[in-house]
Enzyme design. Structure first.
Site, mmCIF file in Angstrom:
data_model
loop_
_atom_site.group_PDB
_atom_site.id
_atom_site.type_symbol
_atom_site.label_atom_id
_atom_site.label_comp_id
_atom_site.label_asym_id
_atom_site.label_seq_id
_atom_site.Cartn_x
_atom_site.Cartn_y
_atom_site.Cartn_z
ATOM 1 N N THR A 358 0.887 -1.158 0.000
ATOM 2 C CA THR A 358 0.000 0.000 0.000
ATOM 3 C C THR A 358 0.925 1.207 0.000
ATOM 4 O OG1 THR A 358 -1.679 -1.289 1.109
ATOM 5 C CG2 THR A 358 -1.766 1.078 1.500
ATOM 6 N N SER A 430 -7.078 -2.205 6.773
ATOM 7 C CA SER A 430 -6.292 -1.803 7.947
ATOM 8 C C SER A 430 -5.773 -0.384 7.799
ATOM 9 C CB SER A 430 -5.082 -2.723 8.113
ATOM 10 O OG SER A 430 -5.493 -4.044 8.339
HETATM 11 N N1 GLY Z 1 -5.192 -3.886 1.345
HETATM 12 C C1 GLY Z 1 -4.674 -3.642 2.631
HETATM 13 C C2 GLY Z 1 -5.657 -2.993 3.524
HETATM 14 O O1 GLY Z 1 -6.539 -2.297 3.063
HETATM 15 O O2 GLY Z 1 -5.599 -3.181 4.707
#
Ligand code: GLY
Length: 547
Positions: A358, A430
């Site tokens: 991310t 998260s």
């Molecule tokens: N794709 C990781 C999150 O949104 O936690």
């Protein structure tokens, strides 16, 4: 108190600060601020820039969350999390015997949720932007057409992903792979011709440049070629949603963070409240007692996450109960410094070795407007699927749903009914874009990538500054650890926790598991005289630029 021979400060700016995962994106954001754009213009410019120069996580084919605080103190949030397509259903990743089909939710066309980034950036710009949209998106179009100079880290990441790109595409996804097998190296220039054209369509047609017309046609064609299910209607129906962020206090600071469908804000506020009664500053940084206390808070919060958290538009998330001080006090009642807690009542989750790609960026402008955005394709390069002819990658966010109760996702997180798949539902996240105030004034803007480790990394960075007196740069550099209830292990970066601390914790019953780097935090700290310190994480190519 954290003791370091020499204080390390990140770059200081008087008028504005942009901290992102890539030098080109930081430069573009800073230029927008310098030419009179506000933090929102810069944020929109950075989101598009990262889609070009940081394809592992920057995106127009993914989603994210924005938490903002205007200079006048007004706060808000924008949820641009991807949605499950209309044809998605609860058991879509299970075989006839009810077993999870390996990797189906993780890679390839079926792993993609309906992307939210473009709708969100248009909404942010329309509501808060100062400069014309064309001026804000143009630098990214120019970058895509001119080409991105690869950093060493990006070249290595692309080389490692070559086979996955070929495995999950019906056409070779140029320019992220090469026809001959020559590896990418630092200094190579990658030109994104198709992506430049897609960005031009967004520049000229707004929403219809992505969710309708040629780009939508290309997405649906790609889905048909690869067995995916995103339809024209899914694209047309996608809408990012303005939400009210969650907020709470920690020792006189106000913490503002993301509400569901991200678990980030709730888990962060829970963990802070659980450690609040203790004098962490006096207990010391990463001492056995401090680590133990934080790990036990993490264990309890992540257990709640698995049970109670999902998209609140579909599931009644008990937000007030979860953040209730009396409840959180009760939750820590069985905590003792004498021995490790235990997560053994539920089947242990497995820890995946996938990159947690991310990305986060933090921006503050001259007026004091603050933007905290975390955005993602999920794991590195998302589903690996490039939309042929449109030049961008699609997310693999469907894996953030609980594909089957108790079965861990890519990050080892387990979930239940609250986060089951349903058409139009957003998968739990998260991501924890966060803003902190002190006495009604902006104090810090912070966030990070890192899958399930996102929230614990933000938690530690905040405590590094508020309790252990670190600068922003020191706080993001500091080595980190992580516990997420299941598996019942304390994951530690190489330099986190001294050998002595590890030894003491092992004796108490903690399983210590060394692992690869945790998170890449991007923070901005407001210094006492109002100047801004940028802290860009040294774990990557991250860059803080101020003026
Ligand atoms: N794709 C990781 C999150 O949104 O936690």
């Amino acid at each position: 108190m954290f003791v370091q021979a020499q204080t390390q400060r990140g770059p200081i700016g008087k008028n504005g600060m942009v901290v992102t995962a890539h030098p080109d994106a930081s430069k573009i954001g800073l230029e927008i601020l310098k030419k009179g754009g506000n933090a929102y213009d810069a944020a929109v410019a950075v989101q598009f820039a990262l889609a070009v120069c940081y394809p592992a996580a920057g995106n127009i084919g993914g989603g994210g969350f924005m938490v903002y605080r205007h200079a006048d103190g007004t706060i808000g949030a924008l949820d641009y999390r991807e949605k499950a397509p209309a044809k998605a259903h609860r058991d879509m990743y299970l075989d006839k015997g009810g077993k999870v089909i390996k990797n189906l939710s993780r890679y390839g066309h079926l792993a993609a949720g309906v992307p939210g980034a473009v709708d969100a950036m248009l909404k942010v710009h329309q509501r808060f932007g100062k400069l014309p949209f064309k001026e804000v998106i143009q630098p990214s179009i120019d970058l895509a057409a001119r080409g991105v100079v690869l950093t060493d880290k990006e070249a290595q990441r692309l080389n490692k992903s070559r086979n996955a790109f070929f495995d999950h595409n019906t056409q070779p996804p140029y320019p992220l792979v090469r026809n001959d097998k020559t590896p990418f190296k630092k200094g190579d220039v990658t030109i994104y011709t198709d992506l430049a054209k897609t960005l031009e369509r967004i520049r000229d047609k707004g929403r219809d440049g992505f969710y309708a017309g040629k780009t939508a046609d290309l997405i649906v064609k790609e889905m048909k070629a690869g067995g995916g299910i995103i339809s024209k209607e899914d694209l047309q129906n996608y809408s990012a949603v303005w939400r009210i962020p969650v907020a709470g206090t920690y020792k006189g600071y106000r913490i503002i963070s993301m509400c569901p469908p991200s678990a980030g804000g709730i888990v962060l506020l829970q963990m802070l409240k659980m450690v609040e009664p203790y004098d962490l500053s006096k207990m010391g940084w990463q001492t056995p007692k401090t680590v133990q206390l934080m790990v036990e808070a993490e264990r309890r919060s992540y257990a709640d996450r698995a049970k109670y958290l999902g998209d609140s538009d579909f599931y009644p998330v008990p937000l007030h109960n979860l953040l209730d001080s009396a409840y959180l006090k009760q939750r820590m009642k069985d905590f003792s410094f004498d021995k490790a807690g235990s997560s053994t009542k539920t089947k242990e989750g497995k820890w995946g070795s996938h990159s947690e790609e991310t990305t986060h960026f933090s921006i503050v402008d001259k007026a004091g407007n603050a933007v905290s955005i975390t955005t993602t394709l999920n794991s590195g390069y998302g589903s690996y699927v490039m939309v042929s002819g449109a030049g961008f990658l699609l997310n693999n966010e469907m894996d953030d749903f609980s594909v089957k109760p108790g079965v861990p996702n890519i990050y080892g997180l387990v979930g239940n009914e609250a986060n089951s798949i349903a058409p139009g539902k957003r998968m739990l996240s998260s991501m924890t874009p966060t803003i902190i105030e002190k006495n009604g004034k902006l104090k810090m803007v912070v966030g990070t990538p890192g899958g399930s480790t996102i929230t614990t990394s933000v938690f530690q960075t905040i405590l590094n500054v508020l309790e252990h007196n670190m600068t922003m740069q020191e706080a993001v550099n500091a080595p980190r650890f992580h516990h997420q209830w299941l598996p019942d292990e304390v994951f530690v970066e190489n330099k986190a926790l001294s050998q002595k601390t590890r030894q003491i914790l092992r004796k108490l019953g903690y399983m210590i598991r060394p692992r690869s780097p945790i998170g890449r935090v991007e923070g901005i700290l407001v210094l006492p005289q109002g100047k801004l310190e940028g802290g860009a994480d040294r774990r990557g190519d991250d860059t803080a630029l101020g003026y």
